[in-house]
Motif scaffolding. Structure first.
Motif, PDB file in Angstrom:
ATOM      1  N   VAL A   1      11.600  37.371  18.128  1.00 59.53           N
ATOM      2  CA  VAL A   1      11.851  38.802  18.059  1.00 59.53           C
ATOM      3  C   VAL A   1      12.610  39.221  19.316  1.00 59.53           C
ATOM      4  O   VAL A   1      12.261  38.814  20.429  1.00 59.53           O
ATOM      5  N   LYS A   2      13.675  40.029  19.113  1.00 58.35           N
ATOM      6  CA  LYS A   2      14.471  40.536  20.235  1.00 58.35           C
ATOM      7  C   LYS A   2      13.583  41.363  21.156  1.00 58.35           C
ATOM      8  O   LYS A   2      12.635  41.976  20.693  1.00 58.35           O
TER       9      LYS A   2
ATOM     10  N   LEU B   1      16.903  35.176  15.857  1.00 59.26           N
ATOM     11  CA  LEU B   1      16.604  36.147  16.917  1.00 59.26           C
ATOM     12  C   LEU B   1      16.883  37.523  16.334  1.00 59.26           C
ATOM     13  O   LEU B   1      18.033  37.902  16.152  1.00 59.26           O
ATOM     14  N   THR B   2      15.837  38.242  16.019  1.00 54.15           N
ATOM     15  CA  THR B   2      15.988  39.457  15.231  1.00 54.15           C
ATOM     16  C   THR B   2      15.079  40.572  15.712  1.00 54.15           C
ATOM     17  O   THR B   2      14.101  40.317  16.416  1.00 54.15           O
ATOM     18  N   SER B   3      15.402  41.768  15.315  1.00 49.58           N
ATOM     19  CA  SER B   3      14.523  42.903  15.600  1.00 49.58           C
ATOM     20  C   SER B   3      13.513  43.093  14.470  1.00 49.58           C
ATOM     21  O   SER B   3      12.629  43.938  14.560  1.00 49.58           O
ATOM     22  N   SER B   4      13.639  42.292  13.416  1.00 47.36           N
ATOM     23  CA  SER B   4      12.743  42.411  12.271  1.00 47.36           C
ATOM     24  C   SER B   4      11.324  41.973  12.636  1.00 47.36           C
ATOM     25  O   SER B   4      11.122  40.922  13.230  1.00 47.36           O
TER      26      SER B   4
ATOM     27  N   ARG C   1       9.533  36.502   8.322  1.00 46.68           N
ATOM     28  CA  ARG C   1       8.846  35.374   8.973  1.00 46.68           C
ATOM     29  C   ARG C   1       8.528  34.280   7.955  1.00 46.68           C
ATOM     30  O   ARG C   1       8.665  33.095   8.235  1.00 46.68           O
ATOM     31  N   ASP C   2       8.117  34.698   6.768  1.00 49.17           N
ATOM     32  CA  ASP C   2       7.809  33.730   5.714  1.00 49.17           C
ATOM     33  C   ASP C   2       9.081  33.062   5.193  1.00 49.17           C
ATOM     34  O   ASP C   2       9.115  31.853   4.979  1.00 49.17           O
TER      35      ASP C   2
END
Length: 124
Positions: A110-111, A87-90, A96-97
């Motif tokens: 995604v946050k 769970l990230t803001s990236s 993703r890969d």
């Protein structure tokens, strides 16, 4: 096996609070622990290895980031019941890969944590 527990692992206390609120609003009886340190979360898991966990893990954290946390889990010689979500803001495609190379990770999110996702996860 014990009752499932949710671990929120994010160095941002506000994100942990918001995600905890979303989870509690939908499932008030869910046991949730918040960690701002991946090392502390790992220690908790190891000292309570018989519990099934749903883990929401951030990538970018100081000291031990999300990738390092996953690498440490892979080194363990014990069986754990873990369902892990990054769970990230990236929004970086490389993240993703990379997440696809970790068999322990169920999904890249995604946050912020979405209520509809939480409902689908725990209403099974």
């Amino acid at each position: 096996m014990g009752t499932p527990m949710v671990l929120l692992i994010d160095d941002d206390e506000i994100n942990n609070y918001v995600n905890s609120s979303i989870l509690h609003k939908e499932f008030p009886h869910l046991e949730i622990k918040q960690f701002t340190s991946a090392e502390e979360a790992l220690a908790h898991i190891l000292s309570n290895a018989d519990i099934p966990y749903y883990i929401f893990l951030d990538i970018n954290m100081p000291l031990m980031n999300g990738w390092e946390f996953l690498d440490e889990l892979d080194k363990l010689d014990i069986i754990l019941n873990l369902t892990i979500f990054m769970l990230t803001s990236s929004i970086d495609q490389a993240d993703r890969d990379r997440v696809k190379t970790y068999s322990r990770v169920n999904q890249f999110l995604v946050k912020p944590l979405q209520r509809t996702f939480v409902q689908s996860l725990f209403n099974k």
